[in-house]
Scaffold this motif. Structure first.
Motif, PDB file in Angstrom:
ATOM      1  N   ALA A   1       0.887  -1.168  -0.066  1.00  0.00           N
ATOM      2  CA  ALA A   1       0.282  -0.052  -0.001  1.00  0.00           C
ATOM      3  C   ALA A   1       0.943   1.282   0.049  1.00  0.00           C
ATOM      4  O   ALA A   1       0.442   2.157  -0.704  1.00  0.00           O
ATOM      5  N   GLU A   2       1.849   1.161   0.676  1.00  0.00           N
ATOM      6  CA  GLU A   2       2.857   2.388   0.878  1.00  0.00           C
ATOM      7  C   GLU A   2       3.807   2.617  -0.281  1.00  0.00           C
ATOM      8  O   GLU A   2       3.980   3.833  -0.788  1.00  0.00           O
ATOM      9  N   HIS A   3       4.315   1.492  -0.965  1.00  0.00           N
ATOM     10  CA  HIS A   3       5.392   1.794  -1.813  1.00  0.00           C
ATOM     11  C   HIS A   3       4.718   1.225  -3.322  1.00  0.00           C
ATOM     12  O   HIS A   3       5.768   1.450  -4.230  1.00  0.00           O
ATOM     13  N   ALA A   4       4.006   0.481  -3.534  1.00  0.00           N
ATOM     14  CA  ALA A   4       3.533   0.075  -4.866  1.00  0.00           C
ATOM     15  C   ALA A   4       2.329   0.578  -5.445  1.00  0.00           C
ATOM     16  O   ALA A   4       1.692  -0.192  -6.334  1.00  0.00           O
ATOM     17  N   GLY A   5       1.665   1.416  -4.915  1.00  0.00           N
ATOM     18  CA  GLY A   5       0.401   2.050  -5.469  1.00  0.00           C
ATOM     19  C   GLY A   5       0.538   2.373  -6.974  1.00  0.00           C
ATOM     20  O   GLY A   5      -0.665   2.005  -7.674  1.00  0.00           O
ATOM     21  N   HIS A   6       1.711   2.646  -7.518  1.00  0.00           N
ATOM     22  CA  HIS A   6       1.892   2.794  -9.133  1.00  0.00           C
ATOM     23  C   HIS A   6       1.992   1.304  -9.989  1.00  0.00           C
ATOM     24  O   HIS A   6       1.803   1.409 -11.157  1.00  0.00           O
ATOM     25  N   ALA A   7       2.104   0.361  -9.278  1.00  0.00           N
ATOM     26  CA  ALA A   7       2.201  -0.959  -9.845  1.00  0.00           C
ATOM     27  C   ALA A   7       1.089  -1.551  -9.933  1.00  0.00           C
ATOM     28  O   ALA A   7       0.044  -1.540  -9.411  1.00  0.00           O
ATOM     29  N   GLU A   8       1.127  -2.731 -11.081  1.00  0.00           N
ATOM     30  CA  GLU A   8       0.067  -3.835 -11.118  1.00  0.00           C
ATOM     31  C   GLU A   8       0.270  -4.694 -10.004  1.00  0.00           C
ATOM     32  O   GLU A   8       1.155  -5.542 -10.350  1.00  0.00           O
ATOM     33  N   VAL A   9      -0.572  -4.863  -9.015  1.00  0.00           N
ATOM     34  CA  VAL A   9      -0.366  -5.649  -7.904  1.00  0.00           C
ATOM     35  C   VAL A   9      -1.368  -6.865  -7.896  1.00  0.00           C
ATOM     36  O   VAL A   9      -2.521  -6.662  -8.213  1.00  0.00           O
ATOM     37  N   HIS A  10      -0.657  -7.948  -7.909  1.00  0.00           N
ATOM     38  CA  HIS A  10      -1.469  -9.198  -7.848  1.00  0.00           C
ATOM     39  C   HIS A  10      -1.226 -10.063  -6.508  1.00  0.00           C
ATOM     40  O   HIS A  10      -0.231 -10.297  -6.252  1.00  0.00           O
ATOM     41  N   ILE A  11      -2.312 -10.251  -5.869  1.00  0.00           N
ATOM     42  CA  ILE A  11      -2.349 -10.979  -4.833  1.00  0.00           C
ATOM     43  C   ILE A  11      -2.954 -12.391  -5.099  1.00  0.00           C
ATOM     44  O   ILE A  11      -4.242 -12.422  -5.438  1.00  0.00           O
ATOM     45  N   VAL A  12      -2.177 -13.380  -4.971  1.00  0.00           N
ATOM     46  CA  VAL A  12      -2.425 -14.829  -5.406  1.00  0.00           C
ATOM     47  C   VAL A  12      -2.587 -15.690  -4.148  1.00  0.00           C
ATOM     48  O   VAL A  12      -1.613 -15.638  -3.456  1.00  0.00           O
TER      49      VAL A  12
END
Length: 172
Positions: free
Chosen positions: A141-152
């Protein structure tokens, strides 16, 4: 360019997913265990480890797999894609046993990573979702807001995601 950070508990399949994606992208993989430990399992200093990651993360394209929450922001700030393998403890423990059998307790030849299973490590795996996953989510939440995040949350979902990302990467 693709910069992919793969995070997850030991035994979650980080290396397998990293190989699939890096192969599709034609980019190098960095297994953070090989960066952090030498062949006798002596850790590098936090400063050396962070500096090495800063250098690698500055590249245009990469795949890095490993947890290391203390230095995770380095990778997350530059990642275009983040895959968090949030699998159940029993699935991860099964993965560790399978990996140990496959490599007969020795080195993962493709990854350059040696097995090192201790009771402390097994306890870490068992408590990962309770103790570590909330910290990972906060870092995302703090550092990857710009990235495409996938929680698998399953091996099947991880395989489908790796296939989908590989197809995406193949189509410029």
């Amino acid at each position: 360019m693709w910069r992919v950070a793969i995070i997850g508990c030991g035994g979650s399949g980080k290396t397998t997913i990293a190989r699939r994606i890096a192969g599709a992208l034609g980019v190098p993989i960095t297994h953070l265990d090989t960066l952090y430990y030498d062949d006798r399992w002596r850790p590098s200093s936090p400063e050396e480890f962070a500096a090495a990651q800063e250098t690698l993360a500055a590249a245009d394209a990469w795949v890095m797999d490993g947890n290391y929450a203390s230095s995770m922001p380095i990778r997350l700030r530059r990642a275009t894609h983040v895959i968090f393998l949030d699998l159940p403890a029993l699935t991860c423990l099964r993965g560790i046993v399978q990996r140990r059998r496959r490599y007969r307790g020795g080195q993962h030849h493709q990854a350059g990573v040696y097995e090192r299973i201790t009771w402390e490590f097994l306890a870490y795996v068992w408590r990962y979702r309770r103790d570590m996953a909330p910290r990972v989510r906060a870092l995302l939440a703090e550092h990857a807001g710009h990235a495409e995040v996938h929680i698998v949350r399953s091996r099947q979902a991880a395989a489908r995601l790796a296939d989908r990302l590989a197809r995406q990467a193949a189509c410029p």
